[in-house]
Design a protein around this motif. Sequence first.
Motif, mmCIF file in Angstrom:
data_model
loop_
_atom_site.group_PDB
_atom_site.id
_atom_site.type_symbol
_atom_site.label_atom_id
_atom_site.label_comp_id
_atom_site.label_asym_id
_atom_site.label_seq_id
_atom_site.Cartn_x
_atom_site.Cartn_y
_atom_site.Cartn_z
ATOM 1 N N LYS A 26 0.237 6.688 12.259
ATOM 2 C CA LYS A 26 0.249 5.150 11.720
ATOM 3 C C LYS A 26 1.216 4.741 10.728
ATOM 4 N N TRP A 27 1.463 6.003 9.835
ATOM 5 C CA TRP A 27 2.361 5.656 8.869
ATOM 6 C C TRP A 27 4.060 5.260 9.277
ATOM 7 N N SER A 28 4.279 6.294 10.185
ATOM 8 C CA SER A 28 5.413 6.047 10.993
ATOM 9 C C SER A 28 5.593 4.584 11.548
ATOM 10 N N VAL A 29 4.487 4.379 12.276
ATOM 11 C CA VAL A 29 4.508 3.018 12.838
ATOM 12 C C VAL A 29 4.792 1.911 11.814
ATOM 13 N N LEU A 30 3.856 1.921 10.778
ATOM 14 C CA LEU A 30 4.177 0.970 9.654
ATOM 15 C C LEU A 30 5.498 0.969 8.868
ATOM 16 N N VAL A 31 6.263 2.105 8.822
ATOM 17 C CA VAL A 31 7.320 2.359 8.277
ATOM 18 C C VAL A 31 8.347 1.533 9.164
ATOM 19 N N VAL A 32 8.466 1.782 10.504
ATOM 20 C CA VAL A 32 9.269 1.285 11.401
ATOM 21 C C VAL A 32 9.292 -0.634 11.298
ATOM 22 N N LEU A 33 7.880 -0.876 11.379
ATOM 23 C CA LEU A 33 7.510 -2.233 11.366
ATOM 24 C C LEU A 33 8.028 -2.678 9.849
ATOM 25 N N SER A 34 8.086 -2.209 8.872
ATOM 26 C CA SER A 34 8.436 -2.637 7.480
ATOM 27 C C SER A 34 9.971 -2.630 7.439
ATOM 28 N N ARG A 46 6.402 1.162 -0.007
ATOM 29 C CA ARG A 46 4.886 1.291 -0.472
ATOM 30 C C ARG A 46 4.118 0.315 -0.508
ATOM 31 N N ASP A 47 4.772 -1.040 -1.042
ATOM 32 C CA ASP A 47 3.976 -2.190 -1.218
ATOM 33 C C ASP A 47 3.869 -3.069 -0.065
ATOM 34 N N ALA A 48 4.877 -2.874 0.765
ATOM 35 C CA ALA A 48 4.683 -3.569 2.141
ATOM 36 C C ALA A 48 3.541 -2.998 3.098
ATOM 37 N N ILE A 49 3.381 -1.792 2.909
ATOM 38 C CA ILE A 49 2.472 -0.837 3.837
ATOM 39 C C ILE A 49 1.337 -1.007 3.342
ATOM 40 N N GLY A 50 1.008 -0.695 1.996
ATOM 41 C CA GLY A 50 -0.435 -0.868 1.357
ATOM 42 C C GLY A 50 -1.124 0.453 1.848
ATOM 43 N N GLY A 51 -2.037 0.849 1.033
ATOM 44 C CA GLY A 51 -2.983 1.966 1.131
ATOM 45 C C GLY A 51 -2.098 3.430 1.429
ATOM 46 N N VAL A 52 -1.113 3.400 1.331
ATOM 47 C CA VAL A 52 -0.483 4.788 1.653
ATOM 48 C C VAL A 52 0.061 5.231 0.274
ATOM 49 N N THR A 53 -0.358 6.509 0.101
ATOM 50 C CA THR A 53 -0.182 7.278 -1.351
ATOM 51 C C THR A 53 1.472 7.682 -1.474
ATOM 52 N N PRO A 54 2.081 7.754 -2.276
ATOM 53 C CA PRO A 54 3.530 7.967 -2.454
ATOM 54 C C PRO A 54 3.672 9.410 -1.990
ATOM 55 N N LYS A 55 2.743 10.351 -2.171
ATOM 56 C CA LYS A 55 3.233 11.510 -1.356
ATOM 57 C C LYS A 55 3.242 11.650 0.157
ATOM 58 N N VAL A 56 2.345 10.800 0.468
ATOM 59 C CA VAL A 56 2.246 10.758 2.224
ATOM 60 C C VAL A 56 3.365 9.785 2.617
ATOM 61 N N LEU A 57 3.843 8.849 1.875
ATOM 62 C CA LEU A 57 5.026 7.897 2.224
ATOM 63 C C LEU A 57 6.345 8.946 2.262
ATOM 64 N N THR A 58 6.459 9.471 1.249
ATOM 65 C CA THR A 58 7.576 10.484 1.015
ATOM 66 C C THR A 58 7.827 11.602 2.067
ATOM 67 N N GLN A 59 6.552 12.107 2.502
ATOM 68 C CA GLN A 59 6.464 13.107 3.513
ATOM 69 C C GLN A 59 6.872 12.286 4.756
ATOM 70 N N THR A 60 6.433 11.153 5.102
ATOM 71 C CA THR A 60 6.695 10.488 6.270
ATOM 72 C C THR A 60 7.988 9.970 6.423
ATOM 73 N N ALA A 63 10.315 13.046 6.984
ATOM 74 C CA ALA A 63 9.965 13.551 8.591
ATOM 75 C C ALA A 63 11.006 12.570 9.618
ATOM 76 N N MET A 64 10.962 11.301 9.278
ATOM 77 C CA MET A 64 11.538 10.494 9.912
ATOM 78 C C MET A 64 13.058 10.625 9.909
#
Length: 119
Positions: A26-34, A46-60, A63-64
């Motif tokens: 889901k985070w990869s999907v939301l990054v592509v859309l963002s 981070r602000d556009a996606i909402g609900g994702v922690t900085p750690k998880v966004l960094t990992q995503t 990976a991408m």
Amino acid sequence: METMMNGDAFDPDCPTRLILDRIGDKWSVLVVLSLRGGPRRFTELRDAIGGVTPKVLTQTLRAMARDGLLTRHVFAEVPPRVEYELTPLGQSLHAPIQAVADWAESHVNEVMAARQAAG
């Protein structure tokens, strides 16, 4: 010269499954859309996606980038500015991901009603 061949998602040993894991996250999907409108900074994502922690966004994002779906550009400024942007490969994912997101938004009430009916 290496021969190119298509993957087989039904073969448990095929790397296609790793790709499906990445684009099904889901985070990869939301990054592509963002990132469809162009490059963004980390906090904008981070602000556009909402609900994702900085750690998880960094990992995503890492990976991408590793998978060739986006680039990370560091600007030599103080403080350093970092922007993320879809590569052509990542851009090629936008249409199919947008179609799935549109379907989800159009059918959310039906799915939630089915969940509630199932108990």
